[in-house]
Design an enzyme around this catalytic site. Structure first.
Site, PDB file in Angstrom:
ATOM      1  N   ASN A  94       7.272   4.540  -4.316  1.00  0.00           N
ATOM      2  CA  ASN A  94       6.238   4.564  -5.426  1.00  0.00           C
ATOM      3  C   ASN A  94       6.570   5.053  -7.092  1.00  0.00           C
ATOM      4  O   ASN A  94       6.168   5.906  -6.895  1.00  0.00           O
ATOM      5  CB  ASN A  94       5.119   5.210  -5.050  1.00  0.00           C
ATOM      6  CG  ASN A  94       4.677   6.584  -4.270  1.00  0.00           C
ATOM      7  OD1 ASN A  94       6.015   6.614  -4.604  1.00  0.00           O
ATOM      8  ND2 ASN A  94       3.320   6.249  -4.634  1.00  0.00           N
ATOM      9  N   HIS A 232       1.492   8.416   7.750  1.00  0.00           N
ATOM     10  CA  HIS A 232       0.008   9.316   8.260  1.00  0.00           C
ATOM     11  C   HIS A 232      -1.024   9.293   9.259  1.00  0.00           C
ATOM     12  O   HIS A 232      -2.548   9.156   8.222  1.00  0.00           O
ATOM     13  CB  HIS A 232      -0.164  10.244   6.563  1.00  0.00           C
ATOM     14  CG  HIS A 232      -0.172   8.982   5.510  1.00  0.00           C
ATOM     15  ND1 HIS A 232      -1.246   7.450   6.166  1.00  0.00           N
ATOM     16  CD2 HIS A 232       0.286   8.683   4.534  1.00  0.00           C
ATOM     17  CE1 HIS A 232      -0.674   6.687   4.626  1.00  0.00           C
ATOM     18  NE2 HIS A 232       0.050   6.965   3.865  1.00  0.00           N
ATOM     19  N   ASP A 305       4.360  14.100   4.060  1.00  0.00           N
ATOM     20  CA  ASP A 305       3.630  13.015   2.975  1.00  0.00           C
ATOM     21  C   ASP A 305       3.656  14.186   1.578  1.00  0.00           C
ATOM     22  O   ASP A 305       2.974  14.173   1.044  1.00  0.00           O
ATOM     23  CB  ASP A 305       2.321  12.775   2.953  1.00  0.00           C
ATOM     24  CG  ASP A 305       1.541  12.005   2.093  1.00  0.00           C
ATOM     25  OD1 ASP A 305       2.751  10.997   1.229  1.00  0.00           O
ATOM     26  OD2 ASP A 305       0.597  11.340   2.532  1.00  0.00           O
ATOM     27  N   PHE A 323      -4.056  11.933  -5.904  1.00  0.00           N
ATOM     28  CA  PHE A 323      -3.888  11.716  -4.496  1.00  0.00           C
ATOM     29  C   PHE A 323      -2.731  12.780  -4.299  1.00  0.00           C
ATOM     30  O   PHE A 323      -1.740  12.470  -4.803  1.00  0.00           O
ATOM     31  CB  PHE A 323      -3.850  10.461  -3.490  1.00  0.00           C
ATOM     32  CG  PHE A 323      -6.031  10.090  -3.249  1.00  0.00           C
ATOM     33  CD1 PHE A 323      -6.410  10.394  -2.355  1.00  0.00           C
ATOM     34  CD2 PHE A 323      -5.656   9.350  -3.881  1.00  0.00           C
ATOM     35  CE1 PHE A 323      -7.450  10.018  -2.225  1.00  0.00           C
ATOM     36  CE2 PHE A 323      -7.037   7.943  -3.947  1.00  0.00           C
ATOM     37  CZ  PHE A 323      -7.696   9.092  -3.104  1.00  0.00           C
ATOM     38  N   GLY A 324      -3.177  13.899  -2.880  1.00  0.00           N
ATOM     39  CA  GLY A 324      -1.241  14.661  -2.540  1.00  0.00           C
ATOM     40  C   GLY A 324      -1.255  15.646  -2.675  1.00  0.00           C
ATOM     41  O   GLY A 324      -1.903  16.414  -3.575  1.00  0.00           O
TER      42      GLY A 324
HETATM   43  O1  DOR Z   1      -1.705  11.406  -0.929  1.00  0.00           O
HETATM   44  C1  DOR Z   1      -0.979  10.947  -0.916  1.00  0.00           C
HETATM   45  N1  DOR Z   1      -0.005  10.554  -2.033  1.00  0.00           N
HETATM   46  N2  DOR Z   1      -1.065   9.242  -0.467  1.00  0.00           N
HETATM   47  C2  DOR Z   1      -0.435   8.111  -0.881  1.00  0.00           C
HETATM   48  O2  DOR Z   1      -0.270   7.596  -0.282  1.00  0.00           O
HETATM   49  C3  DOR Z   1       0.774   8.617  -2.061  1.00  0.00           C
HETATM   50  C4  DOR Z   1       0.806   9.989  -2.195  1.00  0.00           C
HETATM   51  C5  DOR Z   1       1.328  10.462  -3.544  1.00  0.00           C
HETATM   52  O3  DOR Z   1       1.991   9.231  -4.344  1.00  0.00           O
HETATM   53  O4  DOR Z   1       1.139  10.826  -4.412  1.00  0.00           O
HETATM   54 ZN    ZN Z   2       0.482   6.914   1.591  1.00  0.00          ZN
END
Ligand code: DOR
Ligand code: ZN
Length: 428
Positions: A94, A232, A305, A323-324
């Site tokens: 991505n 995950h 992740d 997210f992340g």
């Molecule tokens: O927490 C996440 N971050 N989950 C995901 O599925 C994508 C990822 C991101 O690319 O930042």
């Molecule tokens: Zn993911």
């Protein structure tokens, strides 16, 4: 590269050796393991009785190159990886542009080689542009160097597209990794649906969004007699579904992330946006189930992740922040503190979950074990050393970790990739 490692307590997935051994690596390959090896003209690393595990393998990192080099690059991500003890990382597609053609795959492999710290293996997209519609050319992606494909960050929502993808992947002999999330059910929720989402007034994401997709894809894998890997996995119910599938001989494998076995949704009370991850942090009951499933082997491996984001992005409110969280540099600390010291996993099980099984899932035949003839990839761990995770020492370009300031027992002392010392801990 050649290297002689002296006095190693070798840990493999099947056993922890009782006596110390020397390991001789020549031209990147382990050529001899014996109680005492003496050679001249080879550099020596004496690890003085510390544990040597097969080089750690992470099936799930986001390196953000190309496109968001302000968050991470292949170079900064490689430095974070070796600091965390990893010798092989699989990076998700991505990016911008998306890794959906062989030219981008080749350029990532080339840049990783130039950096020369870890093996970086690109994971290609399943669908062009991650749009969930048109499949990539899987044969071409495999030929370019991909071992797996995933639309991670997004789920392949359309069951017909996923069915076709699984059929092609089987022909191309490439693994599909599903980010299991029903987007309609997730409904833009920002945290786990439960007591704390109600208390905090944050948009909930029901666990059902994960479990219905896992159930659907198990059914597809069953029907088509194909393999599938789930990224995950975060819920007790998901573990139950995977357990049933495995008991029926369906070819499913699955991973869990350190944040899903070490944090619950209660932590979101702090509104720290570094706790906003997808899938979200779950309930205490789910966390306990994830740990148990790692112990029992229902969950096959641990992946981070690692998802770097800039402070500007994370400074938005909880609803808007991406997210992340980063994870490469805290994985070993969390595994030691939350799993080994709590007697959930033995050291051989750590070698299994963080290396041997990950290698097996990806079909890496020369990795995952410390044995003559295998690649000279090793991770040296001091199980007793206490340390604090400080912002200044983060090698990743991004600092979005909720673990800053946390004290750990158990740390990476050295990382050896292809017989080359790519990281040595300088902190005494
Ligand atoms: O927490 C996440 N971050 N989950 C995901 O599925 C994508 C990822 C991101 O690319 O930042
Ligand atoms: Zn993911």
């Amino acid at each position: 590269m050649s290297l002689l490692i002296k006095n190693a307590k070798i840990v493999n997935a099947d056993k922890e050796a009782q006596n110390l051994q020397d390991i001789l690596i020549e031209k990147g390959v382990i050529i001899k393991i014996a109680p005492s090896i003496n050679t001249t003209d080879v550099p020596i690393l004496d690890i003085k009785g510390k544990r040597a595990l097969p080089g750690l393998i992470d099936l799930h990192v986001h390196l953000r190159e190309p496109g968001r080099e302000d968050k991470e690059t292949i170079e900064s991500g490689s430095r974070a990886a070796v600091k965390g003890g990893f010798t092989t990382v699989f990076c998700m597609p991505n990016t911008n542009p998306v890794i959906d053609n062989c030219m981008i795959v080749e350029s990532i492999i080339k840049e990783a080689k130039r950096v020369g710290l870890v093996n970086v293996v690109p994971i290609g997209a399943i669908t062009r542009g991650l749009k969930g519609e048109e499949l990539v050319d899987m044969f071409e992606m495999k030929q370019a160097g991909c071992f797996a494909l995933s639309d991670d960050g997004k789920c392949v929502s359309n069951a017909r597209v996923m069915k076709l993808a699984l059929q092609y992947a089987q022909m191309a002999q490439i693994l599909l990794i599903q980010h299991a999330e029903d987007h309609a059910l997730a409904a833009e929720g920002v945290m786990h649906e439960g007591y704390y989402s109600t208390l905090l007034g944050l948009k909930p994401q029901p666990g059902l969004a994960e479990t219905v997709m896992i159930a659907r894809d198990i059914e597809l894998a069953h029907y088509l007699k194909t393999r599938i890997h789930f990224a995950h996995v975060s819920l007790k119910r998901s573990v139950e579904l995977i357990k049933i599938a495995k008991s029926q001989g369906i070819q499913v494998t699955a991973e869990a992330c350190p944040h899903h076995f070490s944090l619950t949704d209660e932590a979101v009370k702090s509104f720290d946006t570094n706790l906003k991850v997808n899938p979200p942090l779950r309930s205490r009951e789910d966390v306990e189930a994830i740990k148990q499933a790692l112990k029992d082997g229902i969950l096959d491996c641990i992946s981070t992740d690692h998802a770097p984001h800039t402070p500007e992005d994370k400074e938005a409110g909880f609803d808007l922040a991406p997210f992340g969280m980063i994870g490469l540099e805290t994985a070993v600390g969390l595994v030691c503190s939350e799993l080994v010291q709590q007697k959930i996993l033995s050291w051989p099980q750590v070698a299994q979950k963080m290396s041997q099984r990950s290698a097996e899932i990806m079909g890496l035949k020369t990795k995952g074990e410390i044995k003559e003839g295998m690649d000279g990839d090793l991770t040296v761990i001091d199980a007793e050393k206490e340390w604090e995770f400080k912002k200044e020492m983060i090698a990743s370009k991004s600092k979005n970790s909720p673990f800053i300031g946390r004290k750990f027992k158990g740390c990476v002392e050295a990382t050896i990739c292809g017989g080359k010392i790519v990281y040595e801990n300088q902190v005494v």
